[in-house]
Design an enzyme around this catalytic site. Structure first.
Site, short mmCIF file in Angstrom:
data_model
loop_
_atom_site.label_atom_id
_atom_site.label_comp_id
_atom_site.label_asym_id
_atom_site.label_seq_id
_atom_site.Cartn_x
_atom_site.Cartn_y
_atom_site.Cartn_z
N HIS A 1 58.33 -4.80 -39.67
CA HIS A 1 57.16 -5.35 -38.99
C HIS A 1 57.56 -5.80 -37.58
O HIS A 1 58.71 -6.19 -37.36
CB HIS A 1 56.60 -6.53 -39.79
N ASN B 1 48.67 -8.66 -44.83
CA ASN B 1 49.99 -9.24 -44.56
C ASN B 1 49.77 -10.72 -44.29
O ASN B 1 49.29 -11.11 -43.23
CB ASN B 1 50.62 -8.54 -43.35
N SER C 1 44.69 -7.22 -35.14
CA SER C 1 43.37 -7.86 -34.96
C SER C 1 42.23 -7.10 -35.66
O SER C 1 41.13 -7.03 -35.13
CB SER C 1 43.07 -8.07 -33.48
N GLU D 1 51.12 -0.48 -35.52
CA GLU D 1 50.62 -1.78 -35.07
C GLU D 1 51.06 -2.02 -33.63
O GLU D 1 52.20 -2.46 -33.40
CB GLU D 1 51.17 -2.90 -35.96
N GLY E 1 47.53 -10.39 -33.66
CA GLY E 1 47.26 -11.82 -33.57
C GLY E 1 46.66 -12.25 -32.24
O GLY E 1 46.60 -13.44 -31.93
N LYS F 1 51.94 -12.94 -43.86
CA LYS F 1 53.00 -13.51 -43.01
C LYS F 1 53.47 -14.85 -43.61
O LYS F 1 53.44 -14.99 -44.84
CB LYS F 1 52.49 -13.64 -41.56
N GLU G 1 57.18 -8.42 -36.06
CA GLU G 1 57.77 -9.76 -36.01
C GLU G 1 59.23 -9.73 -36.47
O GLU G 1 60.07 -10.49 -35.98
CB GLU G 1 56.91 -10.74 -36.82
P1 13P Z 1 46.57 -9.63 -37.16
O1 13P Z 1 45.58 -8.89 -38.03
O2 13P Z 1 46.58 -11.09 -37.42
O3 13P Z 1 46.45 -9.23 -35.74
O4 13P Z 1 48.04 -9.13 -37.65
C1 13P Z 1 48.27 -7.78 -37.78
C2 13P Z 1 49.58 -7.60 -38.46
O5 13P Z 1 50.62 -7.89 -37.91
C3 13P Z 1 49.57 -7.05 -39.82
O6 13P Z 1 50.85 -6.74 -40.25
#
Ligand code: 13P
Length: 247
Positions: free
Chosen positions: A94, A10, A210, A164, A170, A12, A96
C-alpha cells in the site's frame, strides 16, 4: 471472460471493538450484491475478532504480511498467522507502506512471492505521487511497480491489483473516471505484453483514492475498472452503496 466486481475496504489504523461492531452490523444487514466479491482489510490485532463475527461470504485481509514463515521479526505478522485465524487475503505494498514505512519495490515483490507461496490471496497496490504525475511519469512509475510485483507472481488467479494514485488517497481528490480508466487500460496492456493475454483479460484491477458512494458508480462503469479499494468510506454505512455500485 467476465471479471467479478470486487470491492475492498481498507480500514487502515482505525477503529476499536465498538466501532468495528457497527461496521460488522451494516455489512451483515447489507443487502450486498452477490455478484460483488467483498474483502475488508482490518488491523492485525482485530483480524481474529472480525473473522469470527463477519458473514463467511465477506473476506478478511491483513494490511501487511512479512516475507518469512516465522522468526525474529518483531512487530510483523506471518502468512501462517493470517491463515490460522481463518483469513485468506493480504493487502501488500500500500502507498502508506511505501511512503511512510519506506517499503521498496523489491521488498513488496518478495512479500507478494511469499504470500502467494503460503497460499494467501493478495492485493498488491501501485500508484504514482502527485509530483510524478505532474512530471508525466505516471505510467513509468506504475509499470515499474507492477513489474516488481508481476515478476513475483506464481498464481495470477489469486492476485487483485489496486491502482491508487497517491495524490487521491485521503484527500477527497478522486481521479476522474477518465484519468483512472486511462491508467487501468495501460496497466492491462502492460499485463498483456509482459505476462500474457489471458492474465490481462482475467485479472481484476481496482481503483483506490477517495472513493465514495457519490463517485463509485461512474468509476465502476469504466471498462477496465473492476472495483475499488476504499479507505475512509469503508468505515461508514455508505460502504454498502459502494459494494452495490454496479446494481
Ligand atoms: P481513501 O478512500 O480514504 O482515499 O483511501 C484509499 C486507500 O488508500 C485504500 O487503500
Amino acid at each position: 471472460m467476465a471479471r467479478k466486481f470486487f470491492v475492498g475496504g481498507n480500514w487502515k489504523m482505525n477503529g476499536n471493538k465498538e466501532s468495528i461492531d457497527k461496521i460488522i452490523e451494516f455489512l451483515t444487514a447489507g443487502p450486498l450484491d452477490p455478484n460483488c466479491e467483498v474483502v475488508v482489510g482490518c488491523p492485525a490485532i482485530y483480524m481474529d475478532y472480525v473473522r469470527s463475527k463477519l458473514p463467511a461470504a465477506i473476506g478478511v485481509a491483513a494490511q501487511n504480511c512479512y516475507k518469512a514463515e516465522k522468526g525474529a521479526f518483531t512487530g510483523e505478522t506471518s502468512a501462517a498467522m493470517i491463515k490460522d485465524v481463518g483469513c485468506e487475503w493480504a493487502i501488500l505494498g500500500h502507498s502508506e507502506r511505501r511512503n511512510v514505512f519506506g517499503e521498496s519495490d523489491q521488498l513488496i515483490g518478495e512479500k507478494v512471492a511469499f504470500a502467494l507461496q503460503s497460499g494467501l490471496k493478495v492485493i498488491p497496490c501501485i500508484g504514482e505521487l502527485l509530483e510524478e504525475r505532474e512530471a508525466g511519469k505516471t505510467t513509468e512509475v506504475c509499470f515499474r511497480q507492477l513489474k516488481a510485483i508481476a515478476d513475483n507472481v506464481s498464481d495470477w488467479t489469486r492476485v487483485v491489483i489496486a491502482y491508487e494514485p497517491v495524490w487521491a488517497i485521503g484527500t477527497g481528490k478522486t481521479a476522474t473516471p477518465e484519468q483512472a480508466q486511462e491508467v487501468h487500460s495501460q496497466l492491462r496492456t502492460w499485463l498483456a505484453e509482459n505476462v500474457n493475454a489471458q492474465v490481462a483479460e482475467s485479472t481484476r484491477i481496482l481503483y483506490g483514492g477517495s472513493v465514495t458512494a457519490a463517485n463509485c458508480r461512474e468509476l465502476a462503469a469504466c471498462p477496465d475498472i473492476d472495483g475499488s479499494l476504499v479507505g475512509g468510506a469503508s468505515l461508514k454505512p455508505e460502504f454498502v452503496q459502494i459494494i452495490n455500485a454496479t446494481q
